[in-house]
Scaffold this active site. Structure first.
Site, short mmCIF file in Angstrom:
data_model
loop_
_atom_site.label_atom_id
_atom_site.label_comp_id
_atom_site.label_asym_id
_atom_site.label_seq_id
_atom_site.Cartn_x
_atom_site.Cartn_y
_atom_site.Cartn_z
CG ASP A 244 -2.15 0.86 1.20
OD1 ASP A 244 -1.95 2.05 0.26
OD2 ASP A 244 -3.02 0.98 1.78
CD GLU A 246 -2.95 6.87 0.74
OE1 GLU A 246 -3.77 6.48 -0.13
OE2 GLU A 246 -2.93 7.12 1.91
CG ASN A 247 -4.41 8.25 -3.40
OD1 ASN A 247 -5.38 8.14 -2.90
ND2 ASN A 247 -3.57 9.35 -3.42
N GLY A 321 -4.23 3.94 5.04
CA GLY A 321 -3.46 5.37 5.44
C GLY A 321 -4.42 6.24 6.04
CG ASP A 322 -8.12 7.02 3.76
OD1 ASP A 322 -8.02 5.73 4.28
OD2 ASP A 322 -8.79 7.34 2.69
CG HIS A 441 -25.71 -12.97 13.91
ND1 HIS A 441 -25.68 -11.60 13.35
CD2 HIS A 441 -24.39 -13.53 13.88
CE1 HIS A 441 -24.70 -11.49 12.96
NE2 HIS A 441 -23.66 -12.71 13.11
CG PHE A 444 -27.40 -7.89 17.28
CD1 PHE A 444 -26.01 -7.98 17.50
CD2 PHE A 444 -27.87 -7.00 16.64
CE1 PHE A 444 -25.27 -7.26 16.63
CE2 PHE A 444 -26.90 -5.78 16.12
CZ PHE A 444 -25.71 -6.01 15.98
CG ASP A 460 -25.08 -12.26 9.53
OD1 ASP A 460 -24.39 -11.80 9.89
OD2 ASP A 460 -26.21 -11.98 8.93
CG HIS A 488 -29.74 -18.97 27.64
ND1 HIS A 488 -30.06 -18.73 28.95
CD2 HIS A 488 -28.58 -19.79 27.82
CE1 HIS A 488 -29.66 -19.33 29.84
NE2 HIS A 488 -28.52 -20.07 29.25
CG ASP A 513 -27.39 -16.13 30.53
OD1 ASP A 513 -27.76 -17.25 31.33
OD2 ASP A 513 -28.01 -15.12 30.72
O1 AHR Z 1 -27.43 -9.73 13.74
C1 AHR Z 1 -26.79 -8.65 13.32
C2 AHR Z 1 -26.92 -8.21 12.04
O2 AHR Z 1 -28.16 -8.07 11.35
C3 AHR Z 1 -26.46 -9.34 10.87
O3 AHR Z 1 -25.04 -9.44 10.68
C4 AHR Z 1 -27.20 -8.52 9.49
O4 AHR Z 1 -27.41 -9.86 8.87
C5 AHR Z 1 -28.43 -8.07 10.13
O5 AHR Z 1 -28.66 -6.84 9.68
O1 AHR Z 2 -3.80 3.00 -1.22
C1 AHR Z 2 -4.94 2.35 -0.77
C2 AHR Z 2 -5.71 3.30 -0.05
O2 AHR Z 2 -6.40 4.30 -0.24
C3 AHR Z 2 -4.82 3.83 1.45
O3 AHR Z 2 -4.83 2.93 2.39
C4 AHR Z 2 -5.94 4.66 1.74
O4 AHR Z 2 -5.31 5.72 2.57
C5 AHR Z 2 -6.56 5.27 0.59
O5 AHR Z 2 -7.86 5.18 0.65
#
Ligand code: AHR
Ligand code: AHR
Length: 523
Positions: A244, A246-247, A321-322, A441, A444, A460, A488, A513
């Site tokens: 990486d 950058e960009n 990086g960002d 899930h 949740f 999930d 539970h 639980d």
């Molecule tokens: O159960 C949490 C999240 O709920 C799951 O990842 C997604 O399938 C649903 O939006």
């Molecule tokens: O270079 C890939 C990504 O591009 C960097 O990690 C990030 O800073 C930017 O969005």
């Protein structure tokens, strides 16, 4: 003149006596020494980089010391029950992490990794990444911290834990010392879980911007692992090791495809990037055995802005990086060096990594794919009740099952363990009486569902077993919500964190639980 291995080895050892000695020691048994917890002098990665003239300026690991003389703290954990923190150290000089200290401190609750300490003495510790230019899942706020027990591993025969990066998680240090800036040469390696990755931006370890923003081409230099194909890529469908810068994630000299950068998915992967004036390289290998391959080594990218580089010297883990934090991965150890390490030095480091022996932990609680099981609640209210799907709707719940129960109730409380649909190192639970319907899930709540090919539904339906929070049975961690476990609550079934924001996250009885006895199947 014909090639003479003896001659060139002698020439190399005359040129680099310390490295050759260290290399020989590493090959002859890695970190082993008289005390099983400590390493022989000169054998560990940062000893080897120092011998090669390119010393570590940052050394991060939650699994072991990276200098044979280091016996200090490796990382810090914070527990959910009372917010207390504890440093986890190495078991002796050059030793492995004291995972037992984490297990006892975090018993009955869950813990987050708050700091990964720098072993180099330069104070380049990694902590919760601050907000950056990227507005994403954790927009405006700090990134999440990693669940401390989500990446169990065995290293040198010792139990340890890696840093499990779920999307939204990230670590950073924007005020470093000794890390390369501008076009200065540096190297880095990381040991990663090659089976844990995604296509989000950007699971990185290495050099980044000191203001957490995209400051333009060439302002980063980090090792990346994953299968995002927006910028560079290699052969197959990924994941790939790339740089990486950058960009752009670069697989080679051109911004796009490099036929020499293969898909790699070793369970334990050594991934290397190094860069100096006018040159850089990508190398990688199987951390468990064998050497390193060079996927790219040559001039700076064939695109504007990357030569000379404008490195800023912050350190990132698990993010771009960002602060782009959509990525996933697992980190066990890594270093950054001052100076461009030689291939020979990196090969010696890889020999030490092979010798310490990273291995995956054994399956917990007999939950091996193909097994038929029932899961009994262990809370004192409910020890005759089993995790089941409802016969009227598809929700999951617990209810009493006994030998007198109907065959419909017995079938509904029986599960076939499958390799995890979203992560084969974890498991999924297929209903014994509703083929191709799995426990998952959704919002949740746990329920039965047919699982399509979407990454979210597969995740999930994936749970990672670990020893039960009370010491009884197993606890089942959600693969995509790593702070949440199958629980539970008022006899309904959820994924729940210890003291989180939902009613079913209640701290009272959370450990009980979320602890399930794995029993013989009812059907
Ligand atoms: O159960 C949490 C999240 O709920 C799951 O990842 C997604 O399938 C649903 O939006
Ligand atoms: O270079 C890939 C990504 O591009 C960097 O990690 C990030 O800073 C930017 O969005």
């Amino acid at each position: 003149m014909p090639f003479s291995p003896t001659r060139s080895l002698r020439a190399a050892s005359l040129a680099l006596p310390a490295l050759a000695l260290a290399l020989a020691t590493a090959l002859l048994g890695g970190p082993a020494s008289a005390d099983p917890h400590t390493a022989a002098a000169g054998t560990l990665p940062c000893d080897l980089y120092a011998s090669g003239g390119t010393p570590c300026v940052a050394a991060h690991s939650t699994t072991r010391a990276l200098y044979s003389t280091y016996s200090g703290r490796l990382y810090q954990v914070k527990r959910a029950s009372d917010g207390a923190t504890r440093d986890i150290g190495a078991l002796g000089a050059g030793g492995y992490a004291d995972a037992g200290a984490q297990d006892s401190f975090c018993a009955g609750t869950s813990c987050l990794i708050t700091v990964v300490y720098d072993q180099s003495g330069r104070g380049n510790h990694l902590t919760q990444a601050p907000p950056g230019g990227f507005s994403g899942p954790a927009a405006g706020g700090y990134d999440n911290l990693a669940e401390a027990s989500a990446a169990p591993v065995t290293v040198g025969g010792h139990k340890a834990y890696g840093v499990f990066i779920a999307p939204g998680t990230g670590y950073r240090n924007n005020h470093t010392s000794g890390i390369a800036t501008g076009d200065q040469p540096e190297g880095m390696y990381a040991i990663l879980d090659g089976s844990h990755h995604n296509g989000g931006c950007c699971f990185d370890y290495g050099n980044a911007e000191t203001n957490s923003r995209d400051n333009g081409n060439g302002t980063m230099e980090a090792v990346y692992f994953g299968n995002i194909k927006v910028w560079g890529y290699g052969t197959g469908n990924g994941p790939w090791v790339m740089a990486d810068l950058e960009n752009g994630l670069f697989s080679g000299v051109n911004p796009g495809y490099n036929a020499n950068d293969p898909s790699v998915s070793h369970r334990f992967l050594t991934a290397i990037v190094k860069g100096g004036p006018g040159q850089w390289a990508i190398r990688a290998g199987n951390a468990q055995s064998g050497g390193l391959s060079t996927y790219y080594s040559g001039p700076r990218p064939n695109a504007a802005g990357y030569n000379p580089m404008k490195k800023e010297g912050a350190i990132i883990l698990g993010i771009g990086g960002d602060n782009s934090n959509g990525s996933a991965g697992t980190f066990y150890e890594g270093v950054m060096t001052s100076g461009y390490p030689s291939d020979a030095t990196e090969n010696a480091v890889q020999a030490n990594i092979n010798a310490v022996g990273y291995t995956a932990p054994a399956p917990v609680g007999g939950l091996t794919p193909g097994a038929r099981v029932s899961l009994r609640a262990t809370t004192s209210c409910c020890t005759g009740e089993y995790l089941r799907h409802d016969t009227a709707d598809s929700n999951a719940a617990i209810s009493a099952v006994s030998s007198a129960s109907s065959s419909a109730d017995k079938g509904a409380a029986t599960w076939i363990v499958r390799a995890g649909l979203g992560d084969a190192s974890c498991v999924s639970f297929e209903s014994a009486d509703k083929p191709r319907q799995y426990l998952r899930h959704y919002d949740f709540r746990l329920r039965l569902d047919t699982i399509d090919n979407s990454a979210v539904s597969r995740q999930d339906a994936t749970f990672c077993p670990q020893a039960g929070h009370t010491g009884q049975g197993v606890s089942l961690r959600s693969a995509n919500y790593p702070g949440d476990f199958v629980r539970h609550y008022e006899h309904a079934a959820y994924i729940a964190g210890d003291g989180g924001s939902h009613a079913w996250d209640a701290a009272a009885l959370w450990a009980d639980d979320t602890s399930w006895a794995v029993t013989a199947p009812w059907a």
